[in-house]
Write an enzyme that holds these catalytic residues in place. Structure first.
Site, short mmCIF file in Angstrom:
data_model
loop_
_atom_site.label_atom_id
_atom_site.label_comp_id
_atom_site.label_asym_id
_atom_site.label_seq_id
_atom_site.Cartn_x
_atom_site.Cartn_y
_atom_site.Cartn_z
N GLY A 24 0.80 -1.22 0.00
CA GLY A 24 0.00 0.00 0.00
C GLY A 24 0.83 1.27 0.00
N GLY A 41 2.52 3.63 1.63
CA GLY A 41 3.04 3.80 2.97
C GLY A 41 3.46 5.22 3.28
N GLY A 46 6.44 7.42 7.21
CA GLY A 46 5.72 8.05 6.11
C GLY A 46 6.37 9.29 5.55
N ASP A 103 4.89 -4.03 -7.24
CA ASP A 103 4.19 -2.86 -6.72
C ASP A 103 4.76 -1.56 -7.28
OD1 ASP A 103 6.36 -3.86 -4.91
OD2 ASP A 103 6.06 -1.92 -3.96
N ASP A 140 7.97 5.39 -9.20
CA ASP A 140 8.75 5.12 -8.00
C ASP A 140 10.25 5.18 -8.25
OD1 ASP A 140 6.60 4.94 -6.30
OD2 ASP A 140 6.40 2.78 -6.47
#
Length: 516
Positions: free
Chosen positions: A98, A100, A134, A268, A278
């Site tokens: 997920g 994060g 986070g 992911d 990413d």
């Protein structure tokens, strides 16, 4: 700016409102607000992305927008949320992952009717943060901000970056994973894309046997992100999966064209739209080496090394196919999609190599000539970017080894292979003479396929060092260079050099960790 948050409206959300770490079942997203920061400062922004969103500089610099981009406030229509997905990491199923430390502000619609999702990276914990805070540090945020726009400039499909904010907060990170964490400056990047849906969004509900949610997600993604796909449900799914496979193949072929290594090709981190997403321990190949990886975590296994990226991409679409196999008894449509990956990658790479080497067309014998060049480049430690720009400048009749002086990271190695390189240049010249493409057009086409500038890790690190000391001018200068990577510009001449010797082993200039 108008917001139309279709994700929240069409797909089930988390029933729990509190922001605490947990396994989220039966939902695709959780409502979560960014955590405010101490002293947000807008230190860089991408004008082209700003314009794409229909904003102007005065708006972007206003307190309202700076606060929104830092997680300290919201613009009307924003509905912050984090999404739920899983993934295979380094070949192993990792379960729920997920967002994060990524929090979506919402999906904006610009004046042209284009949908752009705004997502803050480093804006605080979410239900998917596991045991992390986070947050993001300045060094990794600068790298993501710059690389997003560098890839766009190169013509490689990518997410974009709107802004870079320093937070005034300190974030503790163990950069080398050696048990010595240190405080670093915090930062937040606002990244932008039509969609941030990943392979892992489909893998997680499939792993849990939640076929109803998987079906709902597939239907939603086809309707929103692939509106050109029509027909019966089975036909739509087959066409959609085939297109996802083809987009992924095209993306990786483009990475190979420009020498980009992603570094963490976990499922992911794979976009359903075929975008580069990413930006962590990425890098551009300096001396040509198919076995090079920029990721210290991958130093031993080299799973995500430069030359393995096509095979890993295919493995990843296979994982997606595995998740989708629960949608029907017949898997023929999934096998057809994976076959389409092979065909698209082969077609795109052949076209890319034809352009890179300046051939008029791909002919029998070209594959051997190309492979010989890559083998020579590897053995002689020749810089990939400089080699192809130099090759475009070679004389039409008799190219000489001397025209490649300065391209190797070890001149002794170049001297050892000089005779072999000269033989290759002679064969290359003979191939080009037997071509319908005029020499001037050949060079022009090669320079359009082979960048003059790539965002080498040492350049990014120099900008990071300056920014850490409070000087963001190098970051903004690099941003300008990223916008025109194929053109020679005198003001960026110092950025066109090969990696200096001092950067060969310096942290951040050769290999990087995932710590950010």
């Amino acid at each position: 700016m108008k917001f139309d948050n279709s994700w929240l409206q069409a797909l089930p959300g988390d029933a729990i409102a509190e922001n605490h770490i947990r396994q989220v079942q039966g939902a695709m997203w959780s409502r979560v607000a960014p955590t405010p920061v101490h002293a947000p400062t807008l230190v860089a922004f991408a004008p082209k992305v700003m314009q794409l969103l229909g904003l102007n500089e005065n708006e972007l610099r206003s307190p309202a927008w700076v606060n929104a981009l830092a997680g300290n406030g919201l613009i009307e229509g924003m509905q912050p949320n984090a999404t739920c997905y899983g993934g295979h990491q380094f070949g192993n199923w990792a379960g729920q992952l997920g967002d994060g430390r990524a929090i979506s502000l919402g999906e904006s619609i610009n004046a042209q009717g284009e949908r752009w999702e705004l997502q803050l990276k480093g804006a605080g914990p979410t239900p998917y943060s596991r045991h992390a805070d986070g947050r993001a540090v300045l060094r990794s945020s600068i790298r993501e901000f710059l690389c997003s726009e560098a890839m766009h400039g190169l013509g490689v499909p990518t997410t974009r970056a709107l802004s870079l904010i320093t937070t005034g907060n300190w974030v503790t990170r163990d950069m080398f994973y050696d048990g010595n964490p240190e405080p670093e400056q915090g930062a937040i990047v606002c990244r932008v894309a039509p969609s941030f849906v990943r392979f892992g969004h489909f893998e997680l509900p499939a792993s849990r046997g939640d076929t109803a949610l998987l079906e709902q997600l597939v239907a939603f993604v086809i309707k929103r992100d692939f509106p050109h796909i029509e027909g019966a449900v089975a036909e739509q799914r087959a066409q959609w999966f085939k297109e996802v496979c083809e987009r992924t193949a095209f993306l990786v072929a483009e990475w190979m064209r420009v020498g980009f290594v992603h570094g963490v090709m976990n499922t992911d981190n794979m976009s359903i739209l075929g975008l580069t997403i990413d930006y962590g321990p990425y890098g551009w190949v300096d001396n040509f080496d198919p076995g090079w990886t920029p990721n210290t975590t991958d130093a031993q296994g080299k799973r995500y090394a430069f030359g393995r990226q096509p095979a890993i991409a295919k493995w990843n679409v296979g994982c997606l196919a595995g998740a989708l196999s629960s949608l029907g008894a017949d898997d023929a449509w999934l096998y057809a999609g994976i076959e389409a990956f092979d065909a698209k990658y082969s077609e795109t790479m052949q076209a890319n190599l034809t352009r890179k080497f300046g051939f008029d067309e791909w002919r029998e014998g070209d594959e051997a000539l190309v492979n010989d060049a890559f083998e020579l480049m590897t053995r002689a430690e020749i810089d990939m970017t400089l080699f192809f720009r130099s090759l475009a400048k070679t004389t039409e009749i008799a190219p000489q080894v001397s025209e490649f002086e300065g391209c190797s990271y070890d001149e002794n190695l170049l001297a050892q292979h000089a005779e072999t390189l000269q033989s290759w240049l002679d064969a290359y010249a003979a191939r080009c003479k037997n071509s319908a493409l005029p020499f001037a057009r050949k060079a022009e086409g090669m320079n359009a396929a082979n960048p003059q500038f790539v965002l080498r890790n040492y350049l990014a690190q120099e900008a990071i060092d300056a920014a850490t000391a409070g000087n963001f001018a190098p970051v903004n200068r690099l941003l300008l260079a990223c916008a025109a990577p194929y053109d020679w510009k005198e003001e960026f001449a110092d950025h066109y050099a090969k990696r200096p010797d001092w950067a060969r082993t310096k942290a951040g200039c050769s290999m990087l960790s995932c710590s950010s």
